[in-house]
Design a protein around this motif. Structure first.
Motif, short mmCIF file in Angstrom:
data_model
loop_
_atom_site.label_atom_id
_atom_site.label_comp_id
_atom_site.label_asym_id
_atom_site.label_seq_id
_atom_site.Cartn_x
_atom_site.Cartn_y
_atom_site.Cartn_z
N SER B 93 -63.18 -2.60 43.61
CA SER B 93 -62.73 -3.99 43.54
C SER B 93 -63.73 -4.85 44.31
N ASN B 94 -63.99 -6.03 43.79
CA ASN B 94 -64.94 -6.91 44.50
C ASN B 94 -64.35 -7.43 45.81
N LYS B 95 -63.06 -7.18 46.00
CA LYS B 95 -62.45 -7.60 47.26
C LYS B 95 -62.18 -6.45 48.21
N ALA B 96 -61.65 -5.37 47.64
CA ALA B 96 -61.22 -4.27 48.51
C ALA B 96 -62.17 -3.10 48.52
N GLY B 97 -63.25 -3.17 47.76
CA GLY B 97 -64.20 -2.05 47.72
C GLY B 97 -63.63 -0.89 46.93
N PHE B 98 -64.06 0.33 47.28
CA PHE B 98 -63.59 1.52 46.57
C PHE B 98 -62.18 1.88 46.99
N LYS B 99 -61.39 2.29 46.02
CA LYS B 99 -60.05 2.78 46.33
C LYS B 99 -59.79 4.04 45.53
N PHE B 100 -59.15 4.99 46.18
CA PHE B 100 -58.85 6.27 45.52
C PHE B 100 -57.35 6.52 45.60
N PHE B 101 -56.75 6.82 44.48
CA PHE B 101 -55.34 7.19 44.49
C PHE B 101 -55.02 7.95 43.20
N GLU B 121 -53.42 1.20 29.66
CA GLU B 121 -54.40 2.14 30.22
C GLU B 121 -55.55 1.43 30.90
N GLU B 122 -55.30 0.22 31.34
CA GLU B 122 -56.34 -0.50 32.07
C GLU B 122 -55.75 -0.91 33.40
N ILE B 123 -56.51 -0.65 34.48
CA ILE B 123 -56.00 -1.02 35.80
C ILE B 123 -56.36 -2.48 36.05
N VAL B 124 -55.34 -3.29 36.24
CA VAL B 124 -55.59 -4.72 36.47
C VAL B 124 -54.95 -5.13 37.81
N SER B 125 -55.53 -6.15 38.36
CA SER B 125 -55.02 -6.66 39.64
C SER B 125 -54.17 -7.89 39.38
N SER B 126 -53.16 -8.04 40.20
CA SER B 126 -52.32 -9.23 40.07
C SER B 126 -53.06 -10.47 40.60
N ASP B 127 -54.06 -10.22 41.40
CA ASP B 127 -54.87 -11.32 41.93
C ASP B 127 -55.90 -11.73 40.87
N PRO B 128 -55.84 -12.93 40.35
CA PRO B 128 -56.77 -13.33 39.28
C PRO B 128 -58.23 -13.39 39.76
N GLU B 129 -58.41 -13.52 41.05
CA GLU B 129 -59.77 -13.59 41.60
C GLU B 129 -60.41 -12.21 41.67
N GLU B 130 -59.56 -11.17 41.77
CA GLU B 130 -60.06 -9.81 41.99
C GLU B 130 -60.48 -9.16 40.68
N LYS B 131 -61.70 -8.66 40.70
CA LYS B 131 -62.19 -7.96 39.51
C LYS B 131 -62.20 -6.46 39.81
N VAL B 132 -61.62 -5.71 38.89
CA VAL B 132 -61.49 -4.27 39.12
C VAL B 132 -62.40 -3.52 38.15
N THR B 133 -63.24 -2.67 38.72
CA THR B 133 -64.04 -1.78 37.88
C THR B 133 -63.41 -0.40 37.96
N ASP B 134 -63.02 0.09 36.79
CA ASP B 134 -62.27 1.35 36.74
C ASP B 134 -63.22 2.53 36.56
N LEU B 135 -63.34 3.33 37.61
CA LEU B 135 -64.20 4.52 37.53
C LEU B 135 -63.35 5.79 37.62
N SER B 136 -62.10 5.68 37.14
CA SER B 136 -61.15 6.79 37.30
C SER B 136 -61.60 8.05 36.57
#
Lengths: 172, 370
Positions: B93-101, B121-136
């Motif tokens: 995420s451009n805000k939270a960095g890498f996240k693993f779960f 099947e797409e991980i989206v953020s509720s925050d419209p500013e946050e862009k999520v790159t899915d590397l799952s």
């Protein structure tokens, strides 16, 4: 229908995650397989193919060698055969010569024996004739002596004899 | 061991088909009510596990579930009876960095995890500013790992067999099965199309061939992932071919593109076309594999779907007969597409590294004319 569009869009939209992972895994796999699998496998297959080719070539060579050997053997065999024939011929000739020689020798020996036998016989015969002649002479003289004795025993008889002899003498 | 694996696969296929059939064709009141409540709660755009509110099976949704990537590895069963393996999620995420779960936190999309939720099947953020790159590690990525590990194990063990038994003995087991395939790729694909320089590219062609082949085959197993029918996968392979072809392109290859053997007046048209050609060839590779594998899966699911579409079991003999036919065809296609991808890659490389004698001939003629 709305959902279908979303699904269709995700069908042809490449996901960034999968692109990243595929690139990573594919390149890693390429390197690892290249080093630990393809290189030894390909070189082993190549080595074996070369081995097979070499074996085939040497088999062909051996076959040719065998052929040459066979023809060489053939030559040797023919040579041996002719040699054997020559030897046999020679032996036969030697045998014939030997027999002939023996025959000639035997004949000459027998001739010699015959000749000597004949000579001896002649000698014996001559000796016998001589002796017979001598005996006949002796006998003749004895007979003649006896006859003369009887003939000249009386005068008559001496006269008859002279007359007889005179008759034969006649007067010529 | 092979027998046990085969047995397991057969059991999985049968149980998968069976559970799907029962829960779909004769939904119990309980499960129907459950489905309704789930849909009411989550208000999902696509139907959950292919069932609409009135209990009718949404075949399109089922088909796409089978051919698309997923954050779960779904084995069998529907709704609460579903047996699915949650897979690890990795997001940037451009805000939270890498996240693993684990994808289990989404409870099949019914729940959100912090800011994040799973929609289509797409991980989206509720925050419209946050862009999520899915590397799952999705189902496809997982299968990619499995197939890569399988290939590595397989071919290193074969390599070991050559080392232990030597090259003078006849190949045995795996070795004797794969050796003809390897020599086929080396001789009939690499050597025939690339020529003397094929040795350098044979490892690439072998890797591409076997990676596509194994994933085509795994994709045919009902619980397998449709990796080779995913455009991201084919994109990467085609991109590799593009790169390898062009970095190995010799003078003749580039001359043909930049100074094509046509009158100079046609250059403004020919050069862009030739440059476009560099990209269209691998693009066709990408589309061909993707479309062939996806189409095969869609046909199979559509034929099975006939049962649910007509809502009668009497159609099932037709479905089964045609599915069997298509499955046999797909066996052929699985091998054929791996072959075609590798063959065309070899041809592209071959064209790039070949000695363009006739090209040079054209060039000298042109020089003479001027």
């Amino acid at each position: 229908m709305n959902s279908l569009f979303i699904l269709e869009a995700s069908l042809i939209k490449p996901g960034i995650g999968l692109i990243v992972w595929t690139s990573l895994v594919f390149i890693l796999l390429l390197v690892l397989l290249g080093k630990y699998a393809w290189k030894p496998i390909l070189s082993a297959i190549k080595e074996r193919e070369e081995g097979i080719n070499k074996a085939l070539a040497s088999a062909e060579e051996a076959k040719n060698e065998m052929k040459e050997l066979k023809s060489a053997n053939e030559i040797i065999l023919t040579q041996a055969r002719t040699e054997r024939d020559a030897m046999l011929k020679e032996a036969r000739e030697a045998k014939d010569a030997m027999i002939n020689e023996a025959k000639v020798k035997a004949k000459s020996e027998s001739d010699r024996i015959l000749a000597s036998a004949r000579e001896q016989i002649t000698n014996e015969k001559n000796a016998a004739i001589t002796e017979l002649k001598n005996q006949v002479a002796t006998l003749s003289i004895e007979i003649a002596e006896k006859i003369l004795k009887s003939e000249l025993s009386s005068d008559d008889k001496q006269k008859a004899l002279v007359s007889n002899l005179m008759k034969d003498v006649n007067l010529n | 061991m092979g027998k046990r694996t085969l047995f397991l696969v057969v059991v999985l296929i049968i149980s998968g088909l069976f559970s799907g059939k029962i829960s779909a064709s004769e939904p119990t009141e309980h499960s129907r009510a459950e489905q309704d409540s789930i849909h009411a709660a989550s208000n999902h755009a696509p139907a959950e596990h292919g069932q609409t509110k009135n209990g009718k099976v949404d075949i399109t949704a089922v088909a796409f579930e089978h051919i698309l990537d997923s954050h779960y590895w779904h084995f069998w069963g529907e709704g609460h009876d579903a047996v699915a393996l949650p897979l690890p999620c990795i997001i940037y995420s451009n805000k939270a960095g890498f996240k693993f779960f684990s994808s289990g936190v989404f409870h099949h999309g019914h729940e959100s995890y912090g800011n994040y939720s799973l929609v289509n099947e797409e991980i989206v953020s509720s925050d419209p500013e946050e862009k999520v790159t899915d590397l799952s590690i999705t189902k496809n990525v997982m299968q990619l790992f499995i197939s890569a590990a399988l290939l590595f194990w397989l071919f290193t063990s074969i390599a070991k067999a050559y080392k232990t038994t030597g090259v003078t003995s006849a190949p045995k087991g795996k070795q004797s099965f794969f050796e003809p395939l390897i020599t086929f790729v080396r001789d009939d694909i690499a050597k025939d199309n690339i020529g003397a320089k094929s040795g350098k590219f044979t490892p690439y062609l072998l890797t591409v061939f076997f990676l596509i082949l194994i994933n085509n085959v795994l994709g045919m197993i009902p619980i397998g992932a449709n990796l080779t029918g995913n455009i991201a996968f084919t994109f990467v392979l085609a991109a590799c071919t593009l790169i390898i072809t062009n970095i190995n392109g010799n003078k003749g290859y580039w001359m043909h593109i930049l100074l094509p053997p046509v009158p100079k007046a046609l250059y403004p048209m020919m050069i862009p076309l030739e440059i476009l050609g560099i990209f269209t060839k691998p693009f066709a590779l990408m589309i061909r594999l993707f479309a062939n594998m996806t189409a095969g899966h869609i046909i199979v699911i559509s034929l099975i779907g006939l049962i649910f579409y007509f809502e009668t079991l009497w159609i099932s003999p037709v479905s089964v007969a045609f599915t069997l036919f298509i499955d046999v065809l797909e066996c052929l296609v699985a091998v054929l597409q791996a072959y075609i991808f590798t063959l065309l890659t070899a041809q592209f490389i071959g064209a790039a590294v070949a000695d363009h004698h006739h090209e040079e001939g054209h060039g000298s003629e042109e020089h003479a004319a001027h």
